[in-house]
Write an enzyme that holds these catalytic residues in place. Structure first.
Site, PDB file in Angstrom:
ATOM      1  N   LYS A   1      17.377   2.491   3.234  1.00  0.00           N
ATOM      2  CA  LYS A   1      16.646   3.750   2.538  1.00  0.00           C
ATOM      3  C   LYS A   1      15.779   4.333   3.305  1.00  0.00           C
ATOM      4  O   LYS A   1      14.752   3.561   3.705  1.00  0.00           O
ATOM      5  CB  LYS A   1      16.263   3.260   1.150  1.00  0.00           C
ATOM      6  CG  LYS A   1      15.727   4.527   0.256  1.00  0.00           C
ATOM      7  CD  LYS A   1      14.596   4.087  -0.863  1.00  0.00           C
ATOM      8  CE  LYS A   1      13.242   3.842  -0.505  1.00  0.00           C
ATOM      9  NZ  LYS A   1      12.787   5.285  -0.243  1.00  0.00           N
TER      10      LYS A   1
ATOM     11  N   GLU B   1       7.320  -6.787   6.682  1.00  0.00           N
ATOM     12  CA  GLU B   1       6.550  -6.523   7.512  1.00  0.00           C
ATOM     13  C   GLU B   1       5.311  -5.553   6.643  1.00  0.00           C
ATOM     14  O   GLU B   1       5.733  -4.319   6.269  1.00  0.00           O
ATOM     15  CB  GLU B   1       7.170  -5.442   8.510  1.00  0.00           C
ATOM     16  CG  GLU B   1       8.071  -6.307   9.487  1.00  0.00           C
ATOM     17  CD  GLU B   1       7.235  -6.837  10.590  1.00  0.00           C
ATOM     18  OE1 GLU B   1       5.995  -6.968  10.574  1.00  0.00           O
ATOM     19  OE2 GLU B   1       7.891  -7.504  11.279  1.00  0.00           O
TER      20      GLU B   1
ATOM     21  N   CYS C   1       0.309   0.523  10.841  1.00  0.00           N
ATOM     22  CA  CYS C   1      -0.082  -0.545  10.085  1.00  0.00           C
ATOM     23  C   CYS C   1      -0.935  -1.488  11.123  1.00  0.00           C
ATOM     24  O   CYS C   1      -1.723  -2.247  10.627  1.00  0.00           O
ATOM     25  CB  CYS C   1       1.371  -1.276   9.907  1.00  0.00           C
ATOM     26  SG  CYS C   1       2.300  -1.457  11.018  1.00  0.00           S
TER      27      CYS C   1
ATOM     28  N   GLU D   1      -6.811  -1.900   3.416  1.00  0.00           N
ATOM     29  CA  GLU D   1      -6.259  -0.998   4.366  1.00  0.00           C
ATOM     30  C   GLU D   1      -6.557   0.521   3.772  1.00  0.00           C
ATOM     31  O   GLU D   1      -6.473   0.768   2.737  1.00  0.00           O
ATOM     32  CB  GLU D   1      -4.753  -1.178   4.254  1.00  0.00           C
ATOM     33  CG  GLU D   1      -3.799  -0.495   5.240  1.00  0.00           C
ATOM     34  CD  GLU D   1      -2.657  -0.809   5.207  1.00  0.00           C
ATOM     35  OE1 GLU D   1      -2.081  -0.909   4.122  1.00  0.00           O
ATOM     36  OE2 GLU D   1      -1.844  -1.020   6.384  1.00  0.00           O
TER      37      GLU D   1
HETATM   38  P1  NAD Z   1       5.092   1.773   0.478  1.00  0.00           P
HETATM   39  O1  NAD Z   1       5.251   0.228   0.089  1.00  0.00           O
HETATM   40  O2  NAD Z   1       4.475   2.602  -0.806  1.00  0.00           O
HETATM   41  O3  NAD Z   1       6.563   2.302   0.611  1.00  0.00           O
HETATM   42  C1  NAD Z   1       7.395   1.679   1.544  1.00  0.00           C
HETATM   43  C2  NAD Z   1       8.951   2.063   1.134  1.00  0.00           C
HETATM   44  O4  NAD Z   1       9.080   1.561   0.129  1.00  0.00           O
HETATM   45  C3  NAD Z   1       9.061   3.408   0.932  1.00  0.00           C
HETATM   46  O5  NAD Z   1      10.504   3.762   1.504  1.00  0.00           O
HETATM   47  C4  NAD Z   1       9.270   3.575  -0.622  1.00  0.00           C
HETATM   48  O6  NAD Z   1       9.888   4.480  -1.046  1.00  0.00           O
HETATM   49  C5  NAD Z   1       9.819   2.107  -0.860  1.00  0.00           C
HETATM   50  N1  NAD Z   1       9.399   1.665  -2.051  1.00  0.00           N
HETATM   51  C6  NAD Z   1       8.498   1.871  -3.126  1.00  0.00           C
HETATM   52  N2  NAD Z   1       8.471   1.159  -4.103  1.00  0.00           N
HETATM   53  C7  NAD Z   1       9.597   0.714  -4.099  1.00  0.00           C
HETATM   54  C8  NAD Z   1      10.270  -0.505  -4.886  1.00  0.00           C
HETATM   55  N3  NAD Z   1       9.757  -0.788  -6.136  1.00  0.00           N
HETATM   56  N4  NAD Z   1      11.415  -0.979  -4.644  1.00  0.00           N
HETATM   57  C9  NAD Z   1      11.740  -0.966  -3.294  1.00  0.00           C
HETATM   58  N5  NAD Z   1      11.447   0.144  -2.506  1.00  0.00           N
HETATM   59  C10 NAD Z   1      10.057   0.826  -2.885  1.00  0.00           C
HETATM   60  O7  NAD Z   1       4.562   2.070   1.531  1.00  0.00           O
HETATM   61  P2  NAD Z   1       4.122   3.354   2.445  1.00  0.00           P
HETATM   62  O8  NAD Z   1       3.006   4.063   1.655  1.00  0.00           O
HETATM   63  O9  NAD Z   1       5.353   4.271   2.676  1.00  0.00           O
HETATM   64  O10 NAD Z   1       3.477   2.990   3.683  1.00  0.00           O
HETATM   65  C11 NAD Z   1       2.430   2.515   4.134  1.00  0.00           C
HETATM   66  C12 NAD Z   1       2.259   0.997   4.293  1.00  0.00           C
HETATM   67  O11 NAD Z   1       3.332   0.338   4.949  1.00  0.00           O
HETATM   68  C13 NAD Z   1       1.290   0.424   4.646  1.00  0.00           C
HETATM   69  O12 NAD Z   1       0.520  -0.749   3.810  1.00  0.00           O
HETATM   70  C14 NAD Z   1       1.406  -0.106   5.980  1.00  0.00           C
HETATM   71  O13 NAD Z   1       0.516  -1.092   6.633  1.00  0.00           O
HETATM   72  C15 NAD Z   1       2.698  -0.707   5.773  1.00  0.00           C
HETATM   73  N6  NAD Z   1       3.403  -0.613   7.149  1.00  0.00           N
HETATM   74  C16 NAD Z   1       3.765  -1.940   7.738  1.00  0.00           C
HETATM   75  C17 NAD Z   1       4.341  -1.763   9.007  1.00  0.00           C
HETATM   76  C18 NAD Z   1       4.572  -3.273   9.787  1.00  0.00           C
HETATM   77  O14 NAD Z   1       5.507  -3.489  10.505  1.00  0.00           O
HETATM   78  N7  NAD Z   1       3.921  -4.344   9.151  1.00  0.00           N
HETATM   79  C19 NAD Z   1       4.698  -0.744   9.618  1.00  0.00           C
HETATM   80  C20 NAD Z   1       4.380   0.552   9.078  1.00  0.00           C
HETATM   81  C21 NAD Z   1       3.797   0.483   7.709  1.00  0.00           C
END
Ligand code: NAD
Length: 490
Positions: free
Chosen positions: A178, A253, A287, A384
């Protein structure tokens, strides 16, 4: 202004399809706030189709039965097609994510490289022979899990998708991915490259939808076997609840609040440049951003002065025009960042530079921001921000610096600035983080294992180690007929 395709379909079972109910999501350019495209909006019915297709592909064993060297060659083909499309990918990444064209192209090439890197390892993942004496042969098989459900965030969708899809294919899992609802466009090129390379139908499915319905339907699906999630801690926790229902192994992650410790002997110019790149790259929406810098009290004024000078030298504007500080992803994200900055000021922090949305620009831009006069308990110093916002903390002795660095719930990355190797090792050994950078933030690459400690998650992506997260060990113990070491007729 360069144009991109106006409507993008989901890739399911080897074909490009509309959403079952025809629904779409509008995609905005964060540098202008205007709509640039629409994508088919997947929901539960589309997820059901994709998982059924991935299951059929896995059960058909086409990937698994291939000689691993041929699976690797197939992945080299994916990489070749990604490389051929690098300019188109760069434009998509620039327009829906706000990056520069150079940044987008580098990402396209890095994504291609994930397929060559893991393609090259497809025939090197070996089991073990375990000695049980002459009457037995015992060995292990690194077995794929089955259908790998992968969920990707909006900041680096292409690279994050590429690293998980490549590991899954190298180990003969099949995938339903997704993509993020805010910036999905670059991930479609992975599907296109798989299609052109001849990846078996159903082995890779890529859909876009919102988290609360599409993402939630995917991770709760009764026929998935494995979850790879990259995103926030809160979403990771919700997904782990779904995974717990069916005991699904997961790679998590999650976020970070990564700190670097600057020691008194450091090359300050190098530390300032590295810190600026660590926090201002992609407007801090990384991140592993270096969102905290911990400096000796005696050096605070000098370091802050140099950092402020650096921040003020950076240009702010659309990535397509090659600016240094590019937009944050949405109006909501800009509001959230500015709100955190205002709250930090109310709590006693001082913005030595920035702290607001950039004036006079129509997109979602935040000034490069440096906070001083902070205490470690303040939200801005612990949580963050996911924007171009650096928190500076000070220390008197090295033990205190380490305890400040380790003093949040996160443990993704950490850094050390020093000229002394012994100090570098002393600190690296004590910092609680999955990756420690010495004298250069982001030192590392596709080859180096990446992942969190504490609430930043578990499991590792990148590097050879990542492949271990995509297989489970099966032990095969064989009693040699009749004993006697299997002697014919024995
Ligand atoms: P998010 O958790 O809001 O969303 C991430 C993904 O999860 C999106 O595709 C979203 O549609 C999906 N999602 C949201 N709710 C869901 C649910 N209930 N069930 C399943 N999927 C769901 O994060 P974001 O705002 O898109 O990204 C930013 C965050 O990601 C930050 O906290 C950042 O640190 C983290 N991040 C971590 C890494 C890593 O490798 N550690 C890399 C990039 C980003």
């Amino acid at each position: 202004m360069q144009e991109i395709r106006k409507y993008w379909r989901n890739y399911i079972d080897g074909g490009w399809v509309d959403a079952e109910d025809g629904d779409r999501i509008a995609i905005e350019n964060p540098a202008t706030g205007t709509q640039i495209a629409e994508v088919a909006r997947a929901k539960k019915a589309d997820i059901d189709r994709a998982v059924a297709s991935a299951r059929a592909a896995f059960n058909g064993r086409e990937l698994y039965n291939m000689r691993p060297v041929n699976r690797g060659a197939l992945m080299f083909e994916i990489a070749r097609h990604m490389t051929e499309m690098a300019d188109e990918i760069a434009l998509a990444e620039c327009l829906d994510n706000g990056k520069t064209l150079t940044g987008g192209k580098n990402e396209a090439l890095a994504a291609a490289r994930y397929f060559t890197y893991y393609g090259g390892l497809a025939d090197k993942l070996e089991g073990r022979m375990i000695p049980l004496g002459a009457d037995y042969v015992d060995y292990t098989i690194p077995s794929p899990f089955g259908v790998s459900a992968q969920i990707v965030p909006w900041n680096f969708p292409l690279q994050i998708a590429a690293r998980s899809v490549a590991c899954a294919l190298a180990t003969a899992n099949t995938v339903v991915l997704k993509s993020p609802e805010l910036s999905p466009l670059s991930t479609y090129f992975i599907a296109e490259a798989c299609h052109r390379a001849g990846v078996p139908k159903g082995a890779v499915n890529i859909l876009c939808g919102y988290g609360h319905d599409c993402g939630a339907a995917l991770v709760a699906h009764p026929d998935i076997d494995h979850i790879v999630f990259t995103g926030s801690v809160a979403t990771g926790r919700a997904i782990l609840h779904a995974a717990a229902e069916r005991i699904i192994p997961s790679i998590m992650e999650l976020g970070g609040k990564s700190a670097a410790v600057l020691f008194g002997d450091a090359d300050i110019e190098q530390a300032v440049n590295s810190t600026a790149s660590g926090i201002f790259t992609h407007a801090g929406q990384v991140c592993s951003a270096q969102s905290r810098l911990i400096v000796p009290k005696a050096l605070e004024d000098e370091v802050v002065e140099r950092l402020v000078k650096k921040a003020k030298s950076l240009s702010i504007g659309p990535g397509i025009d090659g600016h240094d500080i590019t937009p944050v992803i949405s109006a909501a994200q800009a509001d959230k960042i500015e709100g955190m900055c205002l709250a930090a000021q109310q709590a006693g922090g001082e913005a030595a530079s920035g702290g607001r949305k950039a004036a006079g620009l129509t997109g979602h831009f935040i000034e490069p921001t440096i906070f001083t006069r902070l205490t470690p308990d303040m939200t801005i110093a612990r949580e963050e921000v996911f924007g171009p916002v650096l928190s500076i903390l000070t220390y008197d002795d090295p033990e205190e610096a380490i305890s400040l660095a380790n003093g949040t719930d996160y443990g993704l990355c950490a850094g050390v600035y020093t000229r002394d190797l012994a100090t570098a090792h002393w600190a690296a050994d004590r910092l609680i983080a999955g990756q420690v950078f010495v004298n250069e933030w982001f030192a590392g690459g596709i080859e180096t294992p990446f992942g969190g400690m504490k609430r930043s998650g578990y499991g590792r992506e990148k590097g050879q180690e990542a492949l271990r997260g995509y297989v489970q060990t099966k032990n095969v113990g064989i009693r040699i007929t009749g004993g006697g070491g299997g002697r014919p007729g024995g």
